[in-house]
Design a protein around this motif. Structure first.
Motif, mmCIF file in Angstrom:
data_model
loop_
_atom_site.group_PDB
_atom_site.id
_atom_site.type_symbol
_atom_site.label_atom_id
_atom_site.label_comp_id
_atom_site.label_asym_id
_atom_site.label_seq_id
_atom_site.Cartn_x
_atom_site.Cartn_y
_atom_site.Cartn_z
ATOM 1 N N ARG A 70 0.841 -1.378 0.155
ATOM 2 C CA ARG A 70 0.064 -0.014 -0.042
ATOM 3 C C ARG A 70 0.659 1.482 0.052
ATOM 4 N NH1 ARG A 70 -2.784 0.253 4.999
ATOM 5 N NH2 ARG A 70 -3.821 -1.914 4.255
ATOM 6 N N VAL A 73 2.029 1.981 -3.550
ATOM 7 C CA VAL A 73 0.988 2.589 -4.591
ATOM 8 C C VAL A 73 0.531 4.125 -4.105
ATOM 9 C CG1 VAL A 73 -1.343 2.056 -4.880
ATOM 10 C CG2 VAL A 73 0.234 0.219 -4.989
ATOM 11 N N ASP A 74 0.474 4.160 -2.652
ATOM 12 C CA ASP A 74 0.235 5.490 -2.100
ATOM 13 C C ASP A 74 1.355 6.671 -2.577
ATOM 14 O OD1 ASP A 74 -2.138 4.509 -1.003
ATOM 15 O OD2 ASP A 74 -1.332 4.477 1.142
ATOM 16 N N ASN A 77 0.756 7.289 -6.409
ATOM 17 C CA ASN A 77 -0.641 7.954 -6.624
ATOM 18 C C ASN A 77 -0.632 9.409 -5.968
ATOM 19 O OD1 ASN A 77 -1.918 5.942 -7.637
ATOM 20 N ND2 ASN A 77 -2.750 5.114 -5.828
ATOM 21 N N SER A 78 0.227 9.692 -4.854
ATOM 22 C CA SER A 78 0.347 11.109 -4.480
ATOM 23 C C SER A 78 1.330 11.724 -5.180
ATOM 24 C CB SER A 78 0.356 11.096 -2.704
ATOM 25 O OG SER A 78 1.664 10.333 -2.563
ATOM 26 N N GLY A 80 1.587 11.640 -8.343
ATOM 27 C CA GLY A 80 0.961 11.882 -9.354
ATOM 28 C C GLY A 80 1.833 11.350 -10.742
ATOM 29 N N ARG A 144 -4.365 -1.050 -7.719
ATOM 30 C CA ARG A 144 -4.479 0.121 -6.930
ATOM 31 C C ARG A 144 -3.943 1.258 -7.496
ATOM 32 N NH1 ARG A 144 -7.579 -0.538 -2.310
ATOM 33 N NH2 ARG A 144 -8.564 -2.681 -2.200
ATOM 34 N N THR A 145 -3.151 1.090 -8.475
ATOM 35 C CA THR A 145 -2.216 2.463 -9.040
ATOM 36 C C THR A 145 -3.483 3.272 -9.786
ATOM 37 O OG1 THR A 145 -1.549 0.867 -10.572
ATOM 38 C CG2 THR A 145 -0.018 1.673 -8.937
ATOM 39 N N ASN A 146 -3.290 4.474 -9.655
ATOM 40 C CA ASN A 146 -4.162 5.616 -10.421
ATOM 41 C C ASN A 146 -3.725 5.581 -11.868
ATOM 42 O OD1 ASN A 146 -5.767 5.819 -8.108
ATOM 43 N ND2 ASN A 146 -4.690 7.704 -7.657
ATOM 44 N N MET A 147 -2.315 5.079 -12.179
ATOM 45 C CA MET A 147 -1.733 5.451 -13.396
ATOM 46 C C MET A 147 -1.489 3.797 -14.129
ATOM 47 S SD MET A 147 0.586 5.185 -10.852
ATOM 48 C CE MET A 147 0.036 6.816 -10.150
#
Length: 190
Positions: A70, A73-74, A77-78, A80, A144-147
């Motif tokens: 986590r 991944v965080d 994500n944070s 960007g 869980r990644t945004n990219m």
């Protein structure tokens, strides 16, 4: 604007979420070094910005397996990130299994093409067996990644020939990932 690449050096140096071992090698040491070389290559290229999950070979992320994943991944994500590349070494009970492969969330996707380009370039540079790209939507870092995210298994630490490449070819593995990324993005080497 620079393309942001998050390089995840798989596993922790010891304890929970430590990686595979074989022939006196530890996955987490190899992934750290390959990731550091890749980060240097990307940092030297003005078209990219880079961040890594581990700032030192002794850094531990999280306090158990799930929080370690986590945290990686965080961070991405944070920050960007535009792309997430997780670096690993594979292992198998059968010492004859060898090669390089990529994992993605879905095969009909941009990340699958990126993974293919990276795997192809590693195979071309190091002569590993091409095991292709495999969908594995259960992998946390792909889910869980945004990219767009890929997980690259450089080679098998449990296979003698692959292990010898992993022990001496860390820079070439990193360069293979870098050139695979350039190929995917349609960019030339500087």
């Amino acid at each position: 604007m620079a393309i942001r690449i998050f390089v995840d050096q798989g596993h922790n140096p010891y304890g929970f979420n430590a990686g595979a071992e074989g022939f006196g090698l530890r996955e987490q040491d190899i992934t750290y070094l390959v990731g550091a070389y890749l980060a240097d290559l990307l940092a030297a290229d003005p078209r990219f910005e880079v961040a890594t999950s581990r700032q030192s070979p002794t850094q531990i992320l999280g306090y158990n397996n799930s929080t370690s994943l986590r945290e990686r991944v965080d961070m991405a994500n944070s920050w960007g990130a535009d792309y997430f590349i997780s670096i690993h070494c594979n292992a198998n009970e059968n010492p004859n299994i060898n090669g390089t492969e990529g994992y993605v969330y879905r095969l009909d996707s941009g990340p699958a093409i990126l993974a293919r380009d990276i795997v192809n370039e590693i195979v071309r540079r190091l002569g590993t067996k091409n095991n292709g790209v495999i969908a594995n939507p259960s992998l946390y870092v792909l889910r869980r990644t945004n990219m767009p995210a890929v997980l690259i298994e450089l080679a098998y630490i449990s296979n003698y020939e692959d292990a010898m490449l992993l022990s001496t070819g860390e820079y070439q593995f990193a360069y293979g990932i870098y050139v695979g990324l350039l190929n995917y993005l349609g960019l030339t080497q500087l």
